[in-house]
Every structure is written in C-alpha cells, then in structure tokens.
Design a protein around this motif. Structure first.
Motif, PDB file in Angstrom:
ATOM      1  N   UNK A  49      24.590  75.263  48.266  1.00 58.04           N
ATOM      2  CA  UNK A  49      23.285  74.723  47.855  1.00 58.04           C
ATOM      3  C   UNK A  49      22.284  75.857  47.641  1.00 58.04           C
ATOM      4  N   UNK A  50      22.312  76.841  48.551  1.00 62.34           N
ATOM      5  CA  UNK A  50      21.403  77.989  48.422  1.00 62.34           C
ATOM      6  C   UNK A  50      21.748  78.779  47.151  1.00 62.34           C
ATOM      7  N   UNK A  51      23.039  78.880  46.832  1.00 62.32           N
ATOM      8  CA  UNK A  51      23.437  79.571  45.590  1.00 62.32           C
ATOM      9  C   UNK A  51      22.809  78.877  44.384  1.00 62.32           C
ATOM     10  N   UNK A  52      22.827  77.538  44.409  1.00 61.62           N
ATOM     11  CA  UNK A  52      22.317  76.801  43.240  1.00 61.62           C
ATOM     12  C   UNK A  52      20.805  77.002  43.122  1.00 61.62           C
ATOM     13  N   UNK A  53      20.117  76.885  44.233  1.00 68.29           N
ATOM     14  CA  UNK A  53      18.647  76.950  44.133  1.00 68.29           C
ATOM     15  C   UNK A  53      18.205  78.373  43.755  1.00 68.29           C
ATOM     16  N   UNK A  54      18.966  79.358  44.225  1.00 62.17           N
ATOM     17  CA  UNK A  54      18.691  80.744  43.793  1.00 62.17           C
ATOM     18  C   UNK A  54      18.942  80.884  42.297  1.00 62.17           C
ATOM     19  N   UNK A  55      20.036  80.289  41.846  1.00 64.11           N
ATOM     20  CA  UNK A  55      20.376  80.356  40.417  1.00 64.11           C
ATOM     21  C   UNK A  55      19.235  79.778  39.566  1.00 64.11           C
ATOM     22  N   UNK A  56      18.539  78.785  40.102  1.00 63.07           N
ATOM     23  CA  UNK A  56      17.427  78.173  39.347  1.00 63.07           C
ATOM     24  C   UNK A  56      16.182  79.060  39.358  1.00 63.07           C
ATOM     25  N   UNK A  86      30.412  71.500  40.525  1.00 65.02           N
ATOM     26  CA  UNK A  86      31.641  70.792  40.869  1.00 65.02           C
ATOM     27  C   UNK A  86      32.148  71.137  42.263  1.00 65.02           C
ATOM     28  N   UNK A  87      31.507  72.096  42.920  1.00 67.68           N
ATOM     29  CA  UNK A  87      31.953  72.456  44.270  1.00 67.68           C
ATOM     30  C   UNK A  87      31.471  71.468  45.317  1.00 67.68           C
ATOM     31  N   UNK A  88      30.530  70.624  44.996  1.00 67.30           N
ATOM     32  CA  UNK A  88      30.027  69.690  46.006  1.00 67.30           C
ATOM     33  C   UNK A  88      29.357  68.480  45.383  1.00 67.30           C
ATOM     34  N   UNK A  89      29.358  67.385  46.142  1.00 67.46           N
ATOM     35  CA  UNK A  89      28.773  66.143  45.684  1.00 67.46           C
ATOM     36  C   UNK A  89      27.248  66.251  45.561  1.00 67.46           C
ATOM     37  N   UNK A  90      26.655  66.853  46.580  1.00 66.92           N
ATOM     38  CA  UNK A  90      25.191  66.822  46.675  1.00 66.92           C
ATOM     39  C   UNK A  90      24.515  67.626  45.573  1.00 66.92           C
ATOM     40  N   UNK A 109      28.687  67.501  36.142  1.00 65.40           N
ATOM     41  CA  UNK A 109      29.199  66.437  37.019  1.00 65.40           C
ATOM     42  C   UNK A 109      29.525  66.987  38.401  1.00 65.40           C
ATOM     43  N   UNK A 110      29.095  66.300  39.449  1.00 67.04           N
ATOM     44  CA  UNK A 110      29.337  66.828  40.792  1.00 67.04           C
ATOM     45  C   UNK A 110      30.793  66.673  41.212  1.00 67.04           C
ATOM     46  N   UNK A 111      31.191  67.475  42.197  1.00 74.14           N
ATOM     47  CA  UNK A 111      32.527  67.354  42.792  1.00 74.14           C
ATOM     48  C   UNK A 111      32.427  66.639  44.117  1.00 74.14           C
ATOM     49  N   UNK A 361      50.004  70.410  59.476  1.00 76.51           N
ATOM     50  CA  UNK A 361      49.315  69.366  58.709  1.00 76.51           C
ATOM     51  C   UNK A 361      48.259  70.006  57.813  1.00 76.51           C
ATOM     52  N   UNK A 362      47.588  69.154  57.059  1.00 76.13           N
ATOM     53  CA  UNK A 362      46.617  69.643  56.070  1.00 76.13           C
ATOM     54  C   UNK A 362      45.318  68.868  56.245  1.00 76.13           C
ATOM     55  N   UNK A 363      44.192  69.539  55.979  1.00 77.75           N
ATOM     56  CA  UNK A 363      42.903  68.841  55.927  1.00 77.75           C
ATOM     57  C   UNK A 363      42.757  68.302  54.504  1.00 77.75           C
ATOM     58  N   UNK A 364      42.761  66.971  54.339  1.00 79.27           N
ATOM     59  CA  UNK A 364      42.637  66.413  52.989  1.00 79.27           C
ATOM     60  C   UNK A 364      41.202  66.462  52.496  1.00 79.27           C
ATOM     61  N   UNK A 365      40.263  66.337  53.421  1.00 81.13           N
ATOM     62  CA  UNK A 365      38.844  66.469  53.108  1.00 81.13           C
ATOM     63  C   UNK A 365      38.127  66.799  54.408  1.00 81.13           C
ATOM     64  N   UNK A 366      36.798  66.839  54.342  1.00 79.84           N
ATOM     65  CA  UNK A 366      36.025  67.280  55.513  1.00 79.84           C
ATOM     66  C   UNK A 366      36.313  66.463  56.779  1.00 79.84           C
ATOM     67  N   UNK A 367      36.123  65.150  56.712  1.00 80.80           N
ATOM     68  CA  UNK A 367      36.275  64.329  57.936  1.00 80.80           C
ATOM     69  C   UNK A 367      37.747  64.116  58.270  1.00 80.80           C
TER      70      UNK A 367
END
Ligand code: EPU
Length: 429
Positions: A49-56, A86-90, A109-111, A361-367
């Motif tokens: 998120x900080x990368x995006x706001x810096x980019x702006x 695409x790296x994140x939903x938010x 489009x968000x990821x 095992x594998x982490x399929x997503x965050x939770x």
C-alpha cells in the motif's frame, strides 16, 4: 517448520488492524496536509500500500516500526498500474480515494486472496450514485466526474469493500450521501473516525445506515489504528487448540465477542478485561457449529483457523460459509495431516480426530495459512508450510510472537519476495 505438540503459554500483543490500515492509508489522499498514523501493522500488504501511495507522489516517512507520516499534498498521478494493483485486493480503495480527491481515478483490476469470483458491482453502483462515470476496459477501472454530488445508495448485499470505497468517494462530494445496508465491521468505524478527524462529516458508521455530508476540504491529523480483531482471534484459537493459557493483549474485547462465544461453546475459558482477553483451555476442545456472517456475526476470516481447532475437537462440527463461494480449499491440506473433513458446497462437516500428524502443507491464502500454522502447532511431529509470504500479508512477526508463547517454529527458507523488504525508518523519532 513447526514441531508440534507444545502448549502455548504467556502473553501476546496484538498489532494494528490490517483491514483498517488498508483503508486509512488511501484515505490520506483526501486531506491536504500531514497525517501521522500510529499502530500500522508491519505486514506485507501495508508495504504494498505504501508503494502505491508513493507511486502516486505522496511523501511517506516511517518514524518507527508502526508509525508513519504520510503527506499527500503534492500527488502527481491518479493511476495505479497493474503490477501494483494486482498484488492485493485493497488496491481498489484508490478508486474511491482518488475520485474523492480529484474526480479522476484509473486503477488496474485488484488481486487478493482467491475465494472464487470477487465482483465489484456494488462499488461501481455506489460511485455512479455519486454521479461518477465508471468503465472497465482491458482490466483497468476508470472512474471520473467533473463534480461528485452526494447521492443515495442501497447495497444489494453487505460489502465491506464497497462501503469503504463509497465512504472515501463521498466525504468531499457536494451534499449528502446516504449509504444503506452498509457493512458494520470495526474497521468501518475506525475509517469513519479517521475521516472525521481529518474534517469529514460521517455519521452512523457501525450501523447499517451511514450518512455523509460532503465537506470542501480536509486536513491532516494524528491517529492510532484499532487492534486487529482477526489477529487476536487467531492467537485465541491457537491457545485453545494447543490446550494453552494465553493472555491476548492490546485488544478491544467487544470486537471479539463472536469469536469468544464460539470458544466458550467449545469448552474454553475466555476471561475479558479492559484491553485483554485471557484464554485458558482444558484438554481437547468440544465440537461447535459455526456460520460465517457480516459483522456482528462470526467473521469469515476466522473460519479456517476454527476448522483447524475443530479438526481435533471431541465430536462432529459443521461450519457453513456465508460470505465467500469457495473458502474451503485449505481442507485438502488438513486432510493430509489426518483430519476427517467433508466439504459439501458451502459447508464443511468436521469429525474431530484425537490428533493430527505433521506433514508438508501449503498456505492457500492468508487465513488458510494461519489455519495451517494452528494445525502444525497441535500436530504430532513436524509440519512444513510453503508459501508463507501469504501469511505475512497479514500477520506481523508471527514467528516471534508464537516463539515467545513457547511454540517450536522456524523459517527454514527465505522467500525471494520483494515486499518483505524492510522499509527504513527515519531517525527523528
Ligand atoms: N460482493 C459482491 N459485489 C461487490 C462486492 C462484494 O457481490 O461489489 C460480494 C463478495 O463476492 C462476497 C461478499 O459480497 O461474497 C462480501 O464481500 P466484501 O466486499 O465484504 O469483501 P471484501 O471487502 O472484498 C473484506 C476483507 C476480507 C474479508 C471480507 C469479508 C479487506 C481488504 N478484505 O473483503 O478480508 O474476508 O471483507 O469480511 O478488508 C482477509 O483479511 O483475510 C480478508 C480476505
């Protein structure tokens, strides 16, 4: 790598709420001036998120591990490119925030986590209710308006993201916006408090009708983000599943009510104090049934962690998923560890077994990844979890926090993952 079978005992301090921080960082675009925000969790999604706001074009200074100063006075761009979005939903909160600031946003489009289709029709309905023109072409969402005007929007379903996005767009629109069937999560209230401190006029957050009177300008402020409900819940369940005794500190116990209630139903003692909860387990947890719902119902983001605990509970539990179409992908991983779970559509039937066995095992997503950690903590033997960068999207220092509680957990291979790099702090604080 986790060597399971250790009871978790001791204290754990909960970090700031991920999903509040991910709304508040783009919200700084609405003010001209410096925002100093404390209790921002040190997690991968925040770094993105900080990368995006810096980019702006914003200036971002990191004062200490969890405090940032963000100044968006001299934003130069209204475009969030695909590689970032695409790296994140938010990342889609930049549509509402840029629209609110300058009437123009172009966001790819968000990821985000894959729980099946994740439409954004309600966000678009909200922006259009404020008079914006929105089009999606080549996976880029463009929203624009010469002048946003307050309007009424009734959401067809309760959406956290759409509620936040329309709030961001509406605070500087001309006139009154009314959002009906709004989401009521604690981070919606946190965002409203932040916006109001910057000079907005937002009322009713935390109920299903939010009224926003547009203001002409907003200013910087000092703010501290609320504790993370889901991180707290994850440690509560880890304590319960391992037969542990853990003080979960720096929380708002009220936000944990639905989680505490289910733990109590599973035979776990949960004592509430002003800003902590004490979780004490006595042997194997008992079965319980869960249905996930929008707040104040039981949160979908705690569903996989409870499944890991109920996998070793006495009796058969049923979990019904009420938010996402496809949030049981992780069950396959629990089966590898000896769990007995059957998925039927949006429900999982979990027949408790006396113990799980360590496995790769594998982490399929965050939770889902957090659930694998809990399963590894309770399992006999060694569990290795792949793709832990997904866990680090949302859990600050999970290895350090669990180690301090007595877990035998270590990182055995660094992932070459850029966003995990450390953002340097400035020396002024
Ligand atoms: N939906 C639509 N149309 C829309 C928006 C949503 O049909 O325009 C549907 C979704 O498909 C879903 C339901 O509405 O079935 C609820 O989705 P919501 O918009 O509330 O979810 P979100 O804003 O995309 C946030 C959290 C998720 C959490 C959900 C539900 C953030 C960044 N993400 O997602 O958190 O699961 O709310 O509480 O705040 C996580 O932290 O691990 C996580 C995935």
């Amino acid at each position: 790598m986790i060597h399971g079978g250790k009871r978790l005992v001791g204290n754990v301090d909960i970090s700031g709420a991920k999903n509040a921080a991910l709304a508040i960082i783009p919200a700084t675009l609405l003010a001209k001036g410096l925002c100093r925000v404390e209790n921002i969790p040190d997690i991968r999604d925040v770094r993105l998120m900080m990368d995006i706001i810096r980019h702006l074009g914003a200036s971002v200074r990191r004062l200490n591990t969890n405090t940032y100063e963000i100044d968006t006075t001299s934003i130069t761009s209204h475009t969030v490119p695909d590689a970032m979005a695409r790296k994140m939903r938010a990342s889609y909160y930049f549509i509402g925030a840029l629209l609110g600031r300058s009437g123009r946003a172009e966001v790819a489009m968000p990821g985000g986590c894959n729980f099946g289709v994740r439409p954004i029709d309600q966000h678009i309905k909200g922006f259009e209710a404020l008079g914006a023109r929105v089009k999606t072409e080549n996976a880029v969402i463009t929203a624009s308006s010469r002048e946003l005007l307050g309007g009424s929007v009734y959401f067809d379903l309760v959406s956290v993201g759409a509620t936040i996005n329309v709030m961001l767009a509406a605070v500087r629109a001309k006139g009154m916006t009314i959002i009906e069937n709004a989401a009521k999560e604690p981070h919606i209230v946190d965002l409203a408090n932040f916006l109001n401190l910057m000079g907005a006029d937002v009322r009713g957050a935390g109920t299903d009708v939010i009224k926003i009177r547009g203001v002409e300008s907003m200013h910087g402020c000092d703010y501290s983000i609320i504790p993370d409900q889901i991180e707290a819940g994850t440690y509560m369940v880890a304590a319960a599943a391992t037969g542990g005794d853990v003080w979960v500190r720096n929380v708002i116990p009220k936000h944990l009510d639905s989680i505490s209630a289910k733990l109590v139903e599973s035979g776990i003692d949960v004592e509430e104090y002003d800003d902590s909860v004490h979780v004490i387990a006595h042997g194997r947890p008992l079965k319980c049934n869960i249905k996930t719902m929008p707040h104040p119902g039981f949160p979908t983001d705690m569903q996989p962690q409870f499944a890991a605990m109920l996998a070793i509970a006495e009796g058969t539990s049923i979990i019904s998923e009420g938010i996402w179409d496809n949030r049981f992908r992780y069950v396959e991983q629990l089966l590898r560890m000896g769990a007995s779970i059957q998925v039927e559509g949006k429900a999982a039937i979990i027949e408790g077994v006396p113990f799980l066995k360590g496995a790769p095992v594998r982490a399929d997503d965050l939770r889902a990844g957090a659930a694998m950690v809990i399963a590894g903590l309770v399992a006999r033997g060694t569990t290795t979890i792949e793709d832990i960068h997904l866990i680090e999207r949302g859990y600050e220092n999970i290895l350090g926090k669990l180690t301090a509680l007595g877990a035998d957990i270590s990182r055995i291979q660094d992932e070459d993952d850029d966003p995990n790099r450390v953002i340097p702090m400035v020396s002024s604080l």
